[in-house]
Design an enzyme around this catalytic site. Structure first.
Site, short mmCIF file in Angstrom:
data_model
loop_
_atom_site.label_atom_id
_atom_site.label_comp_id
_atom_site.label_asym_id
_atom_site.label_seq_id
_atom_site.Cartn_x
_atom_site.Cartn_y
_atom_site.Cartn_z
N GLN A 82 -14.34 -8.30 -5.16
CA GLN A 82 -14.26 -6.83 -5.29
C GLN A 82 -15.04 -6.39 -6.53
O GLN A 82 -14.59 -6.62 -7.66
CB GLN A 82 -12.78 -6.43 -5.44
CG GLN A 82 -12.55 -4.95 -5.61
CD GLN A 82 -11.10 -4.64 -6.02
OE1 GLN A 82 -10.40 -5.51 -6.53
NE2 GLN A 82 -10.67 -3.42 -5.79
N GLY A 83 -16.18 -5.77 -6.33
CA GLY A 83 -17.04 -5.34 -7.45
C GLY A 83 -16.82 -3.88 -7.79
O GLY A 83 -17.63 -3.02 -7.40
N TYR A 84 -15.75 -3.58 -8.48
CA TYR A 84 -15.48 -2.21 -8.92
C TYR A 84 -15.78 -2.08 -10.42
O TYR A 84 -16.61 -1.29 -10.83
CB TYR A 84 -13.99 -1.86 -8.70
CG TYR A 84 -13.61 -1.42 -7.31
CD1 TYR A 84 -14.29 -1.84 -6.19
CD2 TYR A 84 -12.52 -0.56 -7.12
CE1 TYR A 84 -13.90 -1.43 -4.92
CE2 TYR A 84 -12.13 -0.14 -5.85
CZ TYR A 84 -12.82 -0.58 -4.76
OH TYR A 84 -12.42 -0.18 -3.51
N SER A 85 -15.04 -2.86 -11.27
CA SER A 85 -15.09 -2.66 -12.72
C SER A 85 -16.46 -2.99 -13.31
O SER A 85 -17.14 -3.92 -12.86
CB SER A 85 -14.06 -3.55 -13.40
OG SER A 85 -12.79 -3.33 -12.88
N GLU A 98 -0.79 1.13 -19.83
CA GLU A 98 -0.94 2.52 -20.32
C GLU A 98 -1.22 3.46 -19.16
O GLU A 98 -0.68 4.57 -19.09
CB GLU A 98 -2.07 2.61 -21.36
CG GLU A 98 -1.77 1.97 -22.70
CD GLU A 98 -1.84 0.44 -22.68
OE1 GLU A 98 -2.43 -0.12 -21.73
OE2 GLU A 98 -1.30 -0.19 -23.59
N GLU A 135 -4.19 -2.20 -2.28
CA GLU A 135 -3.91 -3.03 -3.46
C GLU A 135 -2.54 -2.68 -4.04
O GLU A 135 -1.78 -3.55 -4.44
CB GLU A 135 -5.00 -2.79 -4.51
CG GLU A 135 -4.99 -3.79 -5.62
CD GLU A 135 -6.24 -3.71 -6.51
OE1 GLU A 135 -7.11 -2.86 -6.27
OE2 GLU A 135 -6.31 -4.51 -7.46
C1 LIG Z 1 -6.90 -10.99 -14.07
C2 LIG Z 1 -7.80 -9.82 -13.79
C3 LIG Z 1 -8.52 -9.78 -12.60
C4 LIG Z 1 -9.37 -8.70 -12.34
N1 LIG Z 1 -10.09 -8.72 -11.16
C5 LIG Z 1 -10.94 -7.71 -10.90
C6 LIG Z 1 -11.75 -7.73 -9.70
O1 LIG Z 1 -11.69 -8.65 -8.89
N2 LIG Z 1 -12.60 -6.70 -9.49
C7 LIG Z 1 -12.71 -5.65 -10.36
O2 LIG Z 1 -13.48 -4.74 -10.08
N3 LIG Z 1 -11.99 -5.61 -11.51
C8 LIG Z 1 -11.12 -6.62 -11.80
N4 LIG Z 1 -10.38 -6.59 -12.97
C9 LIG Z 1 -10.61 -5.52 -13.93
C10 LIG Z 1 -9.46 -4.54 -14.07
O3 LIG Z 1 -9.41 -3.68 -12.97
C11 LIG Z 1 -9.71 -3.78 -15.39
O4 LIG Z 1 -9.62 -4.72 -16.45
C12 LIG Z 1 -8.70 -2.68 -15.61
O5 LIG Z 1 -8.83 -1.66 -14.67
C13 LIG Z 1 -8.85 -2.08 -17.04
O6 LIG Z 1 -10.16 -1.72 -17.29
P1 LIG Z 1 -10.94 -2.23 -18.59
O7 LIG Z 1 -10.72 -3.69 -18.73
O8 LIG Z 1 -12.34 -1.72 -18.51
O9 LIG Z 1 -10.21 -1.54 -19.81
P2 LIG Z 1 -10.40 -0.03 -20.32
O10 LIG Z 1 -10.28 0.91 -19.17
O11 LIG Z 1 -11.64 0.03 -21.15
O12 LIG Z 1 -9.12 0.13 -21.24
C14 LIG Z 1 -9.08 -0.35 -22.59
C15 LIG Z 1 -7.73 0.07 -23.19
O13 LIG Z 1 -7.65 1.51 -23.20
C16 LIG Z 1 -6.49 1.94 -22.48
N5 LIG Z 1 -6.79 3.17 -21.73
C17 LIG Z 1 -7.86 3.40 -20.92
N6 LIG Z 1 -7.79 4.64 -20.39
C18 LIG Z 1 -6.63 5.20 -20.85
C19 LIG Z 1 -5.98 6.44 -20.63
N7 LIG Z 1 -6.51 7.38 -19.82
N8 LIG Z 1 -4.79 6.65 -21.26
C20 LIG Z 1 -4.23 5.71 -22.08
N9 LIG Z 1 -4.81 4.50 -22.31
C21 LIG Z 1 -6.00 4.25 -21.71
C22 LIG Z 1 -6.18 0.80 -21.52
O14 LIG Z 1 -4.83 0.78 -21.13
C23 LIG Z 1 -6.55 -0.42 -22.35
O15 LIG Z 1 -5.50 -0.78 -23.21
C24 LIG Z 1 -9.52 -7.65 -13.27
C25 LIG Z 1 -8.81 -7.70 -14.48
C26 LIG Z 1 -7.96 -8.76 -14.75
C27 LIG Z 1 -7.22 -8.79 -16.06
#
Ligand SMILES: Cc1cc2nc3c(=O)[nH]c(=O)nc-3n(C[C@H](O)[C@H](O)[C@H](O)COP(=O)(O)OP(=O)(O)OC[C@H]3O[C@@H](n4cnc5c(N)ncnc54)[C@H](O)[C@@H]3O)c2cc1C
Length: 385
Positions: free
Chosen positions: A120-123, A369, A238
């Site tokens: 899944q290529g979202y992030s 969060e 999901e």
């Molecule tokens: C084990 C694992 C598997 C994953 N697998 C996939 C995958 O297969 N495909 C994929 O696409 N992604 C995947 N992800 C990514 C995951 O979806 C993201 O890590 C997650 O959505 C958080 O985004 P970020 O890491 O960019 O953090 P950020 O969004 O940059 O957040 C950084 C910090 O800021 C806080 N924050 C951000 N926005 C707000 C807000 N509006 N209010 C308060 N606090 C906020 C967050 O809570 C966090 O503490 C995976 C992540 C993990 C840990």
């Protein structure tokens, strides 16, 4: 709420339990992935993969209640994990809902059998919680889209044959409106996958780079620039998983067993009343999660869409899991440093591994969060922050 199963559901439960008892995997040779793949194939051959999928696509058309039973029986039997969960849980159901007849014909059966693995290529590096800010570009060129950009944290990308990829196709449109949903062959020229090593030492997820990757237009799902709607369908699948509360109760049991096994001075940790109080607190929270899970189930059985209970469950189960594994480290003391295969490791080092792994669950699928924001806005009616 009626806690009894209907006769059909009870028959389903018994059929699955007998099958699992008769077919428990032994110590097959090969690495963990090979063992999981072998188990997946066996379950698939017997029709036990994708039970919620419609029968015409190889599933069992299982009711919501039967899916809950399925999850419980699988947890009870402590079977190895199946593979291709992103395909079976997300890509497949999304294609069944949105795909063209050709796309369904081409992809769906091979998802269930795990002949083709999906990711899944979202992030992206600057688009995680706010995934609609994504910058990966797809530009039309004849019969193709040409994709350039970077994704990150992509689970299983290093094993994947296909990817559900969100790309920006109209940079001038508001951010949710210029996105398209593509099916990308991971073996295409221009795709580079770099594994990321996690704090546990595993490398389950990756960075992905796309350089002039050509994607045929027939691999567009839904309309061009309407990919956000398709992406939301995937996210609904999901978030709709049910049954998470139960494994917490099992974890409390394991923690009690640990407290009874480890010694402090002349007694076990269990004999310390402050330890028992802590464990009782965990047990109460795990029970509360179980009933929140039932509340969510009742809602769904009444035909209502998943509500904010999903966020309450995700937030509290991942945070409880983290606190319980951290408490296990307190119980273990210096033994908490001994990991798998170390001679004196307690429980084969599973606790330090779990403690390190439990952080990921508070991030994946929406951070704590973000879940608190949802609960604040939708349950407590607080203003948007
Ligand atoms: C084990 C694992 C598997 C994953 N697998 C996939 C995958 O297969 N495909 C994929 O696409 N992604 C995947 N992800 C990514 C995951 O979806 C993201 O890590 C997650 O959505 C958080 O985004 P970020 O890491 O960019 O953090 P950020 O969004 O940059 O957040 C950084 C910090 O800021 C806080 N924050 C951000 N926005 C707000 C807000 N509006 N209010 C308060 N606090 C906020 C967050 O809570 C966090 O503490 C995976 C992540 C993990 C840990």
């Amino acid at each position: 709420m009626d806690f009894n199963y209907s006769p059909e559901d009870e028959a389903f439960r018994q059929e699955l339990r007998s099958w699992l008892e008769a077919n428990q995997p032994g110590d097959e040779p090969g690495d963990e992935w090979q063992r999981r793949l072998g188990w997946h194939r066996k379950m698939h051959a017997a029709g036990w993969v994708g039970v919620s999928w419609p029968r015409e696509y190889g599933g069992r058309g299982a009711s919501l209640m039967q899916q809950v039973i399925y999850n419980r029986e699988m947890a009870r039997a402590k079977t190895p994990q199946l593979v291709n969960m992103l395909g079976i849980g997300l890509a497949g159901p999304t294609l069944i809902h949105w795909g063209t007849p050709e796309q369904k014909q081409r992809f769906v059966a091979k998802i269930l059998s795990a002949e083709e693995i999906w990711c899944q290529g979202y992030s992206e590096p600057n688009a995680g919680s706010d995934v609609a800010s994504l910058q990966t570009r797809a530009v039309e060129d004849g019969d193709y889209f040409v994709v350039n950009g970077q994704k990150v944290w992509t689970t299983d990308a290093h094993r994947a044959d296909w990817c559900i990829l969100l790309c920006r196709t109209d940079p001038a449109a508001p951010k949710h409106k210029g996105i398209s949903y593509l099916l990308v062959d991971m073996h295409s020229p221009g795709v580079t996958v770099r594994p990321l090593v996690q704090i546990t030492g595993d490398s389950g997820f990756n960075e992905m780079f796309f350089e002039d990757v050509k994607v045929p237009k027939h691999n567009l799902v839904g309309e061009k620039n309407q990919g956000w709607q398709v992406a939301i369908t995937t996210l609904m699948f999901e978030r709709a998983s049910i049954g998470g509360g139960l494994s917490m109760i099992e974890q409390v049991r394991e923690l009690v067993a640990l407290a009874k096994a480890v010694r402090r001075d002349r007694a076990t940790a269990w004999e310390d009343s402050s330890v028992r109080q802590k464990l009782a607190q965990f047990a109460c929270e795990a029970e509360a999660l179980k009933y929140t899970d039932y509340r969510q189930l009742t809602r769904r059985l009444k035909g209502m869409p998943p509500g904010p209970e999903g966020s309450v469950l995700k937030l509290n189960s991942s945070e409880l899991n983290l606190r319980m594994n951290s408490f296990a480290m307190e119980l273990l003391g210096p033994y908490g440093q001994l990991t798998e295969k170390a001679s004196f490791a307690i429980d084969n080092g599973k606790w330090p591994y779990r403690m390190l792994a439990s952080r990921a669950l508070t991030i994946a699928g929406g951070t704590s969060e973000i879940q608190r924001n949802i609960v604040g806005e939708r349950v407590l009616g607080l203003p948007k922050g």
